[in-house]
Design a protein around this motif. Structure first.
Motif, mmCIF file in Angstrom:
data_model
loop_
_atom_site.group_PDB
_atom_site.id
_atom_site.type_symbol
_atom_site.label_atom_id
_atom_site.label_comp_id
_atom_site.label_asym_id
_atom_site.label_seq_id
_atom_site.Cartn_x
_atom_site.Cartn_y
_atom_site.Cartn_z
ATOM 1 N N TYR A 278 -11.623 1.010 29.753
ATOM 2 C CA TYR A 278 -11.590 2.158 29.048
ATOM 3 C C TYR A 278 -11.807 3.214 30.025
ATOM 4 C CZ TYR A 278 -11.552 -0.836 24.598
ATOM 5 O OH TYR A 278 -11.160 -1.326 23.726
ATOM 6 N N LYS A 279 -12.414 3.021 30.879
ATOM 7 C CA LYS A 279 -12.694 4.097 31.943
ATOM 8 C C LYS A 279 -11.402 4.391 32.609
ATOM 9 C CE LYS A 279 -15.142 5.116 36.276
ATOM 10 N NZ LYS A 279 -15.968 4.491 37.225
ATOM 11 N N SER A 280 -10.644 3.665 32.927
ATOM 12 C CA SER A 280 -9.335 3.802 33.420
ATOM 13 C C SER A 280 -8.560 4.645 32.475
ATOM 14 C CB SER A 280 -8.657 2.597 33.883
ATOM 15 O OG SER A 280 -9.244 2.102 35.123
ATOM 16 N N LEU A 281 -8.462 4.197 31.226
ATOM 17 C CA LEU A 281 -7.768 4.824 30.036
ATOM 18 C C LEU A 281 -8.212 6.142 29.858
ATOM 19 C CD1 LEU A 281 -5.517 3.870 28.275
ATOM 20 C CD2 LEU A 281 -7.154 3.434 26.523
ATOM 21 N N MET A 282 -9.450 6.532 29.990
ATOM 22 C CA MET A 282 -9.857 7.733 29.625
ATOM 23 C C MET A 282 -9.572 8.770 30.986
ATOM 24 S SD MET A 282 -11.012 8.053 26.731
ATOM 25 C CE MET A 282 -11.868 9.652 26.728
ATOM 26 N N ILE A 283 -9.709 8.464 32.076
ATOM 27 C CA ILE A 283 -9.521 9.081 33.064
ATOM 28 C C ILE A 283 -7.993 9.563 33.196
ATOM 29 C CG2 ILE A 283 -9.299 9.026 35.784
ATOM 30 C CD1 ILE A 283 -11.629 7.272 35.880
ATOM 31 N N GLU A 284 -7.120 8.475 33.224
ATOM 32 C CA GLU A 284 -5.528 8.602 32.846
ATOM 33 C C GLU A 284 -5.107 9.614 31.663
ATOM 34 O OE1 GLU A 284 -1.795 6.101 31.521
ATOM 35 O OE2 GLU A 284 -3.513 5.180 32.692
ATOM 36 N N TRP A 285 -6.021 9.584 30.435
ATOM 37 C CA TRP A 285 -5.694 10.504 29.491
ATOM 38 C C TRP A 285 -6.156 12.037 29.787
ATOM 39 C CZ3 TRP A 285 -9.570 13.414 26.832
ATOM 40 C CH2 TRP A 285 -9.033 13.966 25.804
ATOM 41 N N SER A 286 -7.346 11.960 30.552
ATOM 42 C CA SER A 286 -7.866 13.384 30.915
ATOM 43 C C SER A 286 -6.709 14.169 31.704
ATOM 44 C CB SER A 286 -9.448 13.250 31.465
ATOM 45 O OG SER A 286 -9.205 12.582 32.800
ATOM 46 N N GLN A 287 -6.612 13.234 32.872
ATOM 47 C CA GLN A 287 -5.433 13.763 33.990
ATOM 48 C C GLN A 287 -4.125 14.297 33.227
ATOM 49 O OE1 GLN A 287 -5.208 10.620 36.529
ATOM 50 N NE2 GLN A 287 -6.797 11.296 37.822
ATOM 51 N N LYS A 288 -3.778 13.562 32.065
ATOM 52 C CA LYS A 288 -2.479 13.738 31.558
ATOM 53 C C LYS A 288 -2.689 15.055 30.907
ATOM 54 C CE LYS A 288 -0.394 10.588 29.581
ATOM 55 N NZ LYS A 288 -0.029 9.388 28.758
ATOM 56 N N LYS A 289 -3.930 15.322 30.116
ATOM 57 C CA LYS A 289 -4.223 16.469 29.112
ATOM 58 C C LYS A 289 -4.810 17.672 30.080
ATOM 59 C CE LYS A 289 -3.058 14.720 25.306
ATOM 60 N NZ LYS A 289 -2.034 15.380 24.409
ATOM 61 N N LYS A 290 -5.038 17.538 31.354
ATOM 62 C CA LYS A 290 -5.602 18.411 32.321
ATOM 63 C C LYS A 290 -6.932 18.850 32.067
ATOM 64 C CE LYS A 290 -0.920 19.926 34.161
ATOM 65 N NZ LYS A 290 0.012 21.301 34.163
ATOM 66 N N LYS A 291 -7.652 17.759 31.607
ATOM 67 C CA LYS A 291 -9.116 18.154 31.153
ATOM 68 C C LYS A 291 -10.007 17.507 32.102
ATOM 69 C CE LYS A 291 -7.997 18.381 26.274
ATOM 70 N NZ LYS A 291 -8.665 19.560 25.817
ATOM 71 N N LYS A 292 -11.076 18.059 32.459
ATOM 72 C CA LYS A 292 -11.874 17.757 33.501
ATOM 73 C C LYS A 292 -13.063 16.683 32.717
ATOM 74 C CE LYS A 292 -15.798 19.321 36.201
ATOM 75 N NZ LYS A 292 -16.920 20.438 36.776
ATOM 76 N N VAL B 28 -27.720 4.274 32.825
ATOM 77 C CA VAL B 28 -27.392 5.173 31.676
ATOM 78 C C VAL B 28 -26.373 5.949 32.206
ATOM 79 C CG1 VAL B 28 -27.957 6.788 29.924
ATOM 80 C CG2 VAL B 28 -29.739 4.768 30.792
ATOM 81 N N SER B 29 -25.156 6.037 31.534
ATOM 82 C CA SER B 29 -23.877 6.710 31.807
ATOM 83 C C SER B 29 -23.450 7.732 30.870
ATOM 84 C CB SER B 29 -22.636 5.908 32.201
ATOM 85 O OG SER B 29 -21.638 6.623 32.703
ATOM 86 N N GLN B 30 -23.486 9.046 30.835
ATOM 87 C CA GLN B 30 -23.007 10.101 29.971
ATOM 88 C C GLN B 30 -21.615 10.616 30.459
ATOM 89 O OE1 GLN B 30 -26.065 13.100 29.910
ATOM 90 N NE2 GLN B 30 -27.421 12.031 28.719
ATOM 91 N N LEU B 31 -20.575 10.582 29.461
ATOM 92 C CA LEU B 31 -19.279 10.852 29.572
ATOM 93 C C LEU B 31 -19.207 12.151 28.903
ATOM 94 C CD1 LEU B 31 -16.117 8.760 29.548
ATOM 95 C CD2 LEU B 31 -16.227 11.279 28.516
ATOM 96 N N TRP B 32 -18.840 13.098 29.958
ATOM 97 C CA TRP B 32 -18.533 14.697 29.747
ATOM 98 C C TRP B 32 -16.997 14.862 29.762
ATOM 99 C CZ3 TRP B 32 -22.882 18.085 28.508
ATOM 100 C CH2 TRP B 32 -23.981 17.627 28.629
ATOM 101 N N ILE B 33 -16.490 15.757 28.715
ATOM 102 C CA ILE B 33 -15.239 16.328 28.933
ATOM 103 C C ILE B 33 -15.245 17.846 28.681
ATOM 104 C CG2 ILE B 33 -12.757 16.328 27.799
ATOM 105 C CD1 ILE B 33 -12.971 13.400 27.347
ATOM 106 N N GLU B 34 -14.907 18.695 29.753
ATOM 107 C CA GLU B 34 -14.819 20.156 29.684
ATOM 108 C C GLU B 34 -16.336 20.441 29.216
ATOM 109 O OE1 GLU B 34 -12.355 22.219 30.511
ATOM 110 O OE2 GLU B 34 -11.287 20.797 30.978
#
Length: 243
Positions: free
Chosen positions: A174-188, A206-212
């Motif tokens: 899922y990590k690779s999938l989210m990274i691929e999606w964020s790159q495609k959408k040009k989101k940090k 403990v890991s926190q995932l942030w987008i933009e």
């Protein structure tokens, strides 16, 4: 089953002595030329066993070889079975087939853990089942040949469990999938992972995932990789309709 291990670790063992359990030989589907290879493939480093000449005895060299042989067999299978797909597709499918999670599942179905001389005071890797399966493949290759190993992999792994159509939809990371999606959408996308201690004094990540700059999901695990994967999985389901 313990008796055959006692004979294996004896310094005065005879090479002609039959030591592998019948259940294990049934899985192989053939009588080994040299059972020592297979007994070695069932010996984790944590057991701290040694050969009669003083060399360390464990499955790691056979695991290394088995990993390479398995990758070759799977690559050949995909090349033949998916003639119209490009290299990117073949690489992705191979990664799914030989993923640690999938190999652990195969090792579990074969009950390979039942065949090691288990001691309760040793720590075994959480990937031990996949490691044992790869070491088993390495032992087959050394004891027999490539064709026998290929037939074994097809019988045990490919024919009963691999369907390319279903595999295409299977998510391995899922990590690779989210990274691929964020790159495609040009989101940090940012994964902020820290260590923390719980009440049992065990280290937990403990890991926190942030987008933009927006917090999306959090995951906890006993390894950094596991914590990030859990956080990414939770984020994936939040964004599922947008992906």
């Amino acid at each position: 089953m313990l008796n055959f291990w006692k004979s294996f670790f004896s310094l005065k063992k005879k090479s002609s002595l039959k030591r592998l359990p019948e259940e294990y030989i049934k899985i192989l589907g053939f009588a080994p030329h040299n059972e020592d290879f297979f007994l070695e493939s069932l010996t984790p480093r944590a057991l701290k066993k040694y050969k009669s000449n003083g060399e360390i005895l464990n499955y790691e060299r056979l695991e290394f070889l088995g990993d390479a042989i398995l990758g070759s067999i799977v690559a050949e299978y995909l090349y033949t079975s998916a003639p119209k797909n490009d290299e990117g597709y073949l690489t992705k499918m191979r990664s799914k087939i030989v993923s640690r999670k999938h190999l652990n599942e195969i090792g579990g179905r074969l009950k390979l853990l039942d065949f090691i001389p288990y001691e309760h005071n040793i720590h075994l890797s959480h990937n031990i089942l996949g490691d044992l399966f790869e070491a088993m493949i390495g032992a087959i290759y050394v004891d027999q040949n490539y064709e026998v190993t290929k037939n074994f992999v097809h019988r045990i792994l490919i024919e009963p469990y691999i369907n390319l159509y279903e595999l295409e939809k299977k998510i391995i990371s899922y990590k690779s999938l989210m990274i691929e999606w964020s790159q495609k959408k040009k989101k940090k996308l940012l994964l902020n992972t820290q260590e923390e201690e719980n009440a049992e004094k065990k280290v937990i990540f403990v890991s926190q995932l942030w987008i933009e700059d927006r917090f999306v999901a959090k995951g906890r695990g006993y390894s950094k990789k596991n914590a990030e994967e859990i956080a990414a999985k939770r984020a994936y389901y939040k964004f599922n309709n947008k992906m």
